[in-house]
Design a protein around this motif. Sequence first.
Motif, short mmCIF file in Angstrom:
data_model
loop_
_atom_site.label_atom_id
_atom_site.label_comp_id
_atom_site.label_asym_id
_atom_site.label_seq_id
_atom_site.Cartn_x
_atom_site.Cartn_y
_atom_site.Cartn_z
N GLN A 52 -1.11 -8.21 -4.48
CA GLN A 52 -2.53 -7.50 -4.30
C GLN A 52 -1.33 -5.64 -4.28
O GLN A 52 -0.57 -5.90 -2.75
CB GLN A 52 -3.41 -7.20 -3.48
N ALA A 53 -1.59 -4.70 -4.50
CA ALA A 53 -1.09 -3.86 -4.44
C ALA A 53 -1.83 -2.52 -4.85
O ALA A 53 -3.01 -2.30 -5.43
CB ALA A 53 0.37 -3.47 -5.96
N PHE A 54 -2.19 -1.57 -3.87
CA PHE A 54 -2.66 -0.54 -4.10
C PHE A 54 -2.24 1.14 -3.86
O PHE A 54 -0.39 1.16 -2.94
CB PHE A 54 -3.42 -0.38 -2.42
N TYR A 55 -3.01 2.05 -4.76
CA TYR A 55 -2.26 3.11 -4.76
C TYR A 55 -2.98 3.94 -4.59
O TYR A 55 -3.20 4.39 -5.88
CB TYR A 55 -0.78 3.06 -6.46
N GLY A 56 -2.53 4.54 -4.12
CA GLY A 56 -3.20 6.25 -3.60
C GLY A 56 -2.76 7.23 -3.98
O GLY A 56 -1.34 7.75 -3.98
N ALA A 57 -3.59 8.37 -4.80
CA ALA A 57 -3.24 10.12 -4.19
C ALA A 57 -4.36 10.66 -4.19
O ALA A 57 -5.82 9.98 -4.38
CB ALA A 57 -2.67 9.66 -5.84
N ALA A 79 1.12 -1.08 0.10
CA ALA A 79 -0.22 -0.39 -0.20
C ALA A 79 1.22 1.17 -0.15
O ALA A 79 1.34 1.43 1.01
CB ALA A 79 -1.46 -0.08 0.71
N GLY A 80 0.49 1.95 -1.21
CA GLY A 80 1.91 3.52 -0.80
C GLY A 80 1.03 4.71 -1.41
O GLY A 80 0.08 4.74 -2.17
N GLY A 81 0.97 5.69 -0.78
CA GLY A 81 0.34 6.91 -0.76
C GLY A 81 1.37 7.87 -1.03
O GLY A 81 2.48 7.95 -0.61
N GLY A 82 1.15 8.28 -2.18
CA GLY A 82 1.52 9.47 -3.04
C GLY A 82 2.83 9.00 -3.25
O GLY A 82 3.59 7.90 -4.06
#
Lengths: 285, 355
Positions: A153-158, A126-129
């Motif tokens: 599972q990979a999550f990427y939020g911005a 899980a990565g943010g920005g």
Amino acid sequence: MSTIPKKGINATTPLVPEPATVVAVIQETPAIRTYRLVFDDPALMAAFMFAPGQIGLISIFGAGESTFAISSPPSQKDYIQFSVMRTGAVTSAIHELAEGDRVALRAPLGCAFPVDSWKEKDVIIAGGGIGMAPLRSLLMHLLDNRGDFGRIQAFYGARTPADLCYAEDRAAWEARADVDFIAAIDAAHPDWSGRVGLLPGVLEEEQPPAAGAVAVICGPPVMIKFTLQSLERLGFGDQQIFTTLERRMKCGIGLCGRCNVGPKYVCTDGPVFTLDELRRLPAEL
Amino acid sequence: MRFIASDGLPRLLERLREDGAEVWAPRVVRDTLNTVLFSPWSEGDEIETGAYSTLSAKQLVLPATERLFAYRYRLTAEGEKIEIEAAGPGMHAGETVVFGARACDAKALGVLDALFLSTPGQSYNDPHYRTRRAGLTVITLACTTCDSACFCSSFGAGPAETAGSDLILYPVGGGYLAEGFSDRGRELAALDIFEDSSQEKPALAETAVLELAGLEQKLLDIFDDLDFWRGATEQCLSCGYCTYACPTCHCFNIFDEMQGDRDGERCRSWDACMFYTYTLETSGHNPRPEIAHRYRNRMGHKFSYYPANQGEILCTGCGRCIRGCPAGVDIREVLKAAAARPATPGGALQQETES
């Protein structure tokens, strides 16, 4: 943490960087650019080895030297990649760089994600920005060794679509069947047809099973805080959760004294820590 | 035992100089302020053997400022390139003799060695430090008296400490008894400037002894007690004097000195963990924004973290931070207050983990 060979650092003069050249500049978002660097010494470049999670210090002479996560995977032998958000003096100087410009680099430093101990396990990323930078290296490394791991599972939020980096990579990850990649933005946007919502909520909706899994999170403090809560609700234990810390650094080799959290130095004991390790440290983040 | 007459000291130091060594000794450099500093010595210079030096001798292994390398932009056939030339240790790179260190100063060198000669988990250590340390001979002057700020007896042997000393001189009538504690020291004591003596060693000073049992854990236990740390630093100006005067403080900054438009030198210099900007991040976030946070880290580093990592307490009780503090902060009072806290079984951090 896993012990990674510290190749790339001149063992006799560890504070002296090696000349390197910018071979590509990618405008990722309005504030983030990606730089691909190559050591000027071909022998050094050929011998360069690292593992995801490790860091490098880029020098812009006159402005100074700052620490960044390596965002390319170890299999990428043509260049060493860093994604840099324009924030202060050194990052602003880096943002002035163009292809062909000369810089200097000390890398790799620090400890990597202990991927060798994750074999057969499910991996949740899980990565943010800008926090996605070390996780890009990690995810690509996992995919390079896809057979070694369980479900990925990979999550990427911005915040907005324009704040998401790695457009080409995202398209490739979305197209692959052997990784469940979800990019999400915080609020609905006319340019966005994908997932909408804050990353901790999106992660929780997907309900990754905690049994036999590890979770790796990296991003701004508020994102980390709420993602940890989501992971806890999903049943993840402190030893299953990995993150990377950032601190102001100078020497990068555990001597100059400033990047400590209690008795641990982010530069040499980290930047990768388990949540369990962090909970044992004095609360001074 | 060997003996050297008082008037033999200059002859000894001059011989060392003739053999090619830099000789440093405590000298009064500002009469009106009674400032004593380790300074380059040559024949005829007076040596201060009474008053303690205002600053320690750590500059001989960790200079206040030093060059790391030079960088230059050069036009080549392949376009512009950066040339980087490592500076080497420069200052005090050859044989250096420091005369008149005290037991606390000599011990401090060994405490620094634990970090700078062996970085845990790394295959390298500090090359400049290593070169200077290898060429350094420490001639220690044993303390038969002490002042009210001394508290070296709180840490190991106190005035009788031999760690870090090559040769220790014990003041007796007419001169000094000399005892070597390394090959180099024994070699010096064998010189013909010394003679055999059957005199007894003098009684050494007895300094205050602080009861510091369990301090390593207790400092962790009171980490979150901000009232304690705010109280301890109520008068602190965050000026950093204590870190510069300290023989064991070693944090450094790294910065570029421009020479012309683009070329220059990268240097390092003493830094101070008491400064707000020390940990200030580009984002504006500062993990130690208050003086209390910074002092807490300084004490934690000296008496808890460094002992845990390097097996040495990062303080030798020299008292310089007490003598020189412009605001009257007394590290002993803080240590006593921390040590007086009841021991927490397992420690507060451990409990937090278990809860």
